[in-house]
Write a protein that holds these residues in place. Structure first.
Motif, PDB file in Angstrom:
ATOM      1  N   PRO A 188     -70.899 131.685 -65.207  1.00 30.08           N
ATOM      2  CA  PRO A 188     -71.770 130.786 -64.446  1.00 30.08           C
ATOM      3  C   PRO A 188     -72.213 131.363 -63.104  1.00 30.08           C
ATOM      4  N   VAL A 189     -73.331 130.822 -62.635  1.00 29.01           N
ATOM      5  CA  VAL A 189     -73.771 130.990 -61.251  1.00 29.01           C
ATOM      6  C   VAL A 189     -73.876 129.584 -60.668  1.00 29.01           C
ATOM      7  N   ILE A 190     -73.338 129.392 -59.461  1.00 30.34           N
ATOM      8  CA  ILE A 190     -73.397 128.083 -58.799  1.00 30.34           C
ATOM      9  C   ILE A 190     -74.474 128.138 -57.724  1.00 30.34           C
ATOM     10  N   THR A 191     -75.404 127.187 -57.767  1.00 25.30           N
ATOM     11  CA  THR A 191     -76.469 127.130 -56.759  1.00 25.30           C
ATOM     12  C   THR A 191     -76.510 125.758 -56.105  1.00 25.30           C
ATOM     13  N   LEU A 192     -77.009 125.733 -54.884  1.00 28.22           N
ATOM     14  CA  LEU A 192     -77.211 124.490 -54.147  1.00 28.22           C
ATOM     15  C   LEU A 192     -78.604 124.516 -53.546  1.00 28.22           C
ATOM     16  N   ALA A 193     -79.403 123.502 -53.854  1.00 27.95           N
ATOM     17  CA  ALA A 193     -80.726 123.364 -53.225  1.00 27.95           C
ATOM     18  C   ALA A 193     -80.522 122.747 -51.852  1.00 27.95           C
ATOM     19  N   ILE A 194     -81.096 123.387 -50.825  1.00 26.54           N
ATOM     20  CA  ILE A 194     -80.899 122.882 -49.470  1.00 26.54           C
ATOM     21  C   ILE A 194     -82.243 122.593 -48.804  1.00 26.54           C
ATOM     22  N   GLN A 195     -82.259 121.554 -48.022  1.00 26.37           N
ATOM     23  CA  GLN A 195     -83.479 121.121 -47.357  1.00 26.37           C
ATOM     24  C   GLN A 195     -83.931 122.152 -46.328  1.00 26.37           C
ATOM     25  N   PRO A 196     -85.249 122.273 -46.111  1.00 23.74           N
ATOM     26  CA  PRO A 196     -85.759 123.224 -45.115  1.00 23.74           C
ATOM     27  C   PRO A 196     -85.667 122.676 -43.701  1.00 23.74           C
ATOM     28  N   THR A 197     -84.435 122.352 -43.279  1.00 20.40           N
ATOM     29  CA  THR A 197     -84.228 121.846 -41.917  1.00 20.40           C
ATOM     30  C   THR A 197     -84.279 122.966 -40.888  1.00 20.40           C
ATOM     31  N   GLN A 198     -84.197 124.202 -41.346  1.00 18.29           N
ATOM     32  CA  GLN A 198     -84.434 125.345 -40.492  1.00 18.29           C
ATOM     33  C   GLN A 198     -85.149 126.400 -41.332  1.00 18.29           C
ATOM     34  N   GLU A 199     -85.742 127.354 -40.673  1.00 12.16           N
ATOM     35  CA  GLU A 199     -86.493 128.380 -41.372  1.00 12.16           C
ATOM     36  C   GLU A 199     -85.618 129.613 -41.515  1.00 12.16           C
TER      37      GLU A 199
ATOM     38  N   CYS B 156     -85.734 124.572 -57.703  1.00 11.77           N
ATOM     39  CA  CYS B 156     -86.356 123.426 -58.386  1.00 11.77           C
ATOM     40  C   CYS B 156     -85.377 122.316 -58.748  1.00 11.77           C
ATOM     41  N   LEU B 157     -84.120 122.666 -59.016  1.00 10.57           N
ATOM     42  CA  LEU B 157     -83.145 121.652 -59.414  1.00 10.57           C
ATOM     43  C   LEU B 157     -82.459 121.099 -58.173  1.00 10.57           C
ATOM     44  N   PRO B 158     -82.523 119.795 -57.914  1.00 13.26           N
ATOM     45  CA  PRO B 158     -81.866 119.239 -56.721  1.00 13.26           C
ATOM     46  C   PRO B 158     -80.355 119.308 -56.840  1.00 13.26           C
ATOM     47  N   GLY B 159     -79.695 119.226 -55.684  1.00 16.60           N
ATOM     48  CA  GLY B 159     -78.246 119.130 -55.658  1.00 16.60           C
ATOM     49  C   GLY B 159     -77.543 120.416 -56.040  1.00 16.60           C
ATOM     50  N   LEU B 160     -76.350 120.252 -56.596  1.00 16.68           N
ATOM     51  CA  LEU B 160     -75.453 121.341 -56.965  1.00 16.68           C
ATOM     52  C   LEU B 160     -75.586 121.609 -58.460  1.00 16.68           C
ATOM     53  N   ASN B 161     -75.670 122.898 -58.843  1.00 19.10           N
ATOM     54  CA  ASN B 161     -75.902 123.229 -60.242  1.00 19.10           C
ATOM     55  C   ASN B 161     -75.040 124.397 -60.692  1.00 19.10           C
ATOM     56  N   ARG B 162     -74.530 124.274 -61.905  1.00 22.72           N
ATOM     57  CA  ARG B 162     -73.835 125.381 -62.560  1.00 22.72           C
ATOM     58  C   ARG B 162     -74.728 125.881 -63.689  1.00 22.72           C
ATOM     59  N   LEU B 163     -75.162 127.128 -63.565  1.00 20.56           N
ATOM     60  CA  LEU B 163     -76.055 127.744 -64.543  1.00 20.56           C
ATOM     61  C   LEU B 163     -75.223 128.729 -65.360  1.00 20.56           C
TER      62      LEU B 163
ATOM     63  N   TRP C 231     -82.218 133.631 -68.975  1.00 15.68           N
ATOM     64  CA  TRP C 231     -82.264 132.185 -68.750  1.00 15.68           C
ATOM     65  C   TRP C 231     -80.938 131.569 -69.180  1.00 15.68           C
ATOM     66  N   PRO C 232     -80.407 130.600 -68.420  1.00 15.02           N
ATOM     67  CA  PRO C 232     -79.103 130.033 -68.788  1.00 15.02           C
ATOM     68  C   PRO C 232     -79.151 129.279 -70.109  1.00 15.02           C
ATOM     69  N   ASN C 233     -78.043 129.311 -70.836  1.00 18.09           N
ATOM     70  CA  ASN C 233     -77.969 128.554 -72.090  1.00 18.09           C
ATOM     71  C   ASN C 233     -77.381 127.160 -71.868  1.00 18.09           C
ATOM     72  N   ALA C 234     -76.932 126.878 -70.632  1.00 20.21           N
ATOM     73  CA  ALA C 234     -76.429 125.544 -70.289  1.00 20.21           C
ATOM     74  C   ALA C 234     -76.549 125.344 -68.786  1.00 20.21           C
ATOM     75  N   ILE C 235     -76.877 124.111 -68.403  1.00 20.18           N
ATOM     76  CA  ILE C 235     -77.008 123.759 -66.987  1.00 20.18           C
ATOM     77  C   ILE C 235     -76.258 122.455 -66.751  1.00 20.18           C
ATOM     78  N   ASP C 236     -75.364 122.457 -65.773  1.00 18.59           N
ATOM     79  CA  ASP C 236     -74.659 121.245 -65.355  1.00 18.59           C
ATOM     80  C   ASP C 236     -75.059 120.941 -63.916  1.00 18.59           C
ATOM     81  N   SER C 237     -75.438 119.698 -63.647  1.00 13.43           N
ATOM     82  CA  SER C 237     -75.936 119.330 -62.322  1.00 13.43           C
ATOM     83  C   SER C 237     -75.110 118.207 -61.719  1.00 13.43           C
ATOM     84  N   VAL C 238     -74.941 118.266 -60.407  1.00 10.66           N
ATOM     85  CA  VAL C 238     -74.252 117.222 -59.650  1.00 10.66           C
ATOM     86  C   VAL C 238     -75.160 116.811 -58.503  1.00 10.66           C
ATOM     87  N   THR C 239     -75.572 115.545 -58.487  1.00 10.06           N
ATOM     88  CA  THR C 239     -76.447 115.048 -57.421  1.00 10.06           C
ATOM     89  C   THR C 239     -75.856 113.827 -56.714  1.00 10.06           C
TER      90      THR C 239
END
Length: 377
Positions: free
Chosen positions: A161-172, A229-236, A243-251
């Motif tokens: 897996p790769v773990i990703t987190l989408a974060i708001q552009p509160t800073q550049e 593109c995927l909000p929140g926390l994701n396990r790819l 391309w991942p064969n499974a995606i788990d998301s936590v929002t």
């Protein structure tokens, strides 16, 4: 009077800039070094709204500013020549302007590095240039473990897996800082100010295809596009493919609140020209397995909100990466880890390394570190 130095872009001058200048000037005569148009483009991968001469004119017109100029250098340390000539007593920065490189520079020259409290003028709201640009809501991507497993030359040796987190552009975030800034730039060119309605995985696949047209030699890993593109926390989960064969998301709010409470960033210098993490690699099935297992442990700890286990597994994930890709670690990143790791339960560096940010997992606030806001659905 003591001499106080500040440095920055100061584009779209606003009350937050003025409050920062006034706070700095309360400690002595204020001198301002302004990043050139060329430097800002190099750091942010965008042009300024106001040219360097316009920005210089406005800053010099402020009553609290003793003098100002355009810094002659480049990168985040573009002020070195001017500071050496000025010999200030204090170098004044915001938390997002602090870096170990600036601390080392000040220590070497006998300058006191002070961090602003970012207090707005009484009765006025807090302001930042990023907030004024907030019409663009497209997130950045923060990778929290498993980087390189989105590439078939690694995941063909062992799935993981790769773990990703989408974060708001509160800073550049700086260009080439491991925050998927190149993919985000493509997303802005494609969608302008926000991710459109629709299936987020399909939108991420569209962005992946735009960024990797037929014939692309070095394919951008899909964790970047999915992480944006995927909000929140994701396990790819990847298994011998791009391309991942499974995606788990936590929002869920409580899970994202936990992340926000314990993730902190320390800025590192930008990647140097000619940098490549693919030099001197030692990629192996055993190394890919260690990376996959450590990242899975980090994911399980996150789901359980086990802070200590998450920190330990994240550090193990980084070291598994470094076994295969030792060029990820720079002298600056190693020095930052040495300085800050004792205050944290775990750490990693963003993206493919070579610059960007040191990511710290900690129970308490770490001085001079910046915080992130997770992108909710």
């Amino acid at each position: 009077m003591p001499k106080v130095f500040v440095s920055g872009c100061y584009d779209m001058l606003h009350s937050g800039h003025v409050a920062f200048f006034q706070e700095a000037a309360s400690h002595g005569d204020l001198y301002v070094g302004i990043g050139s148009d060329k430097t800002i483009y190099q750091l942010k991968n965008r042009k300024t709204i106001n040219t360097e001469q316009e920005r210089l004119y406005m800053v010099k017109a402020l009553r609290c500013v003793k003098d100002a100029w355009i810094n002659s250098g480049s990168g985040i340390m573009d002020f070195e020549k001017e500071v050496a000539a000025l010999k200030p007593d204090i170098f004044f920065v915001n938390t997002d302007g602090f870096s170990p490189a600036k601390q080392e520079f000040c220590d070497r020259l006998g300058i006191r590095l002070m961090v602003s409290q970012r207090l707005p003028q009484a009765g006025l709201p807090p302001r930042s240039t990023t907030a004024l640009r907030q019409e663009c809501t497209i997130p950045y991507r923060l990778e929290l473990g498993g980087g390189w497993l989105d590439q078939p030359f690694v995941n063909s040796l062992h799935p993981g897996p790769v773990i990703t987190l989408a974060i708001q552009p509160t800073q550049e975030f700086n260009h080439r800082s491991g925050m998927a800034t190149s993919s985000r730039k493509q997303a802005i060119e494609l969608w302008h100010t926000s991710i459109p309605q629709g299936d987020r995985e399909k939108l991420a696949y569209t962005l992946f295809c735009v960024e990797n047209p037929p014939g692309t030699k070095n394919v951008s890993g899909s964790q970047d596009q999915l992480g944006i593109c995927l909000p929140g926390l994701n396990r790819l989960h990847y298994d011998n493919g791009f391309w991942p064969n499974a995606i788990d998301s936590v929002t869920a709010d409580d899970a994202l609140d936990f992340l926000e409470a314990h993730l902190q960033l320390i800025a590192l210098p930008m990647r140097k020209e000619g940098y490549s993490p693919l030099l001197n690699t030692h990629i192996s099935p055993d190394g890919a397995q260690r990376l996959a297992e450590a990242t899975q442990q980090a994911w399980e700890a996150l789901l359980q909100k086990d802070l200590h286990a998450w920190g330990k597994a994240t550090t193990q994930s980084l070291h598994a990466q470094l076994e295969m890709f030792p060029n990820m670690m720079t002298d600056e990143a190693a020095q930052a880890i040495k300085e800050y790791s004792q205050q944290a339960l775990g750490y990693k560096i963003t993206g493919a390394g070579g610059g960007g940010y040191l990511v710290l997992i900690a129970e308490k606030n770490i001085p001079n570190a910046t915080r992130i806001k997770a992108q909710r659905d």
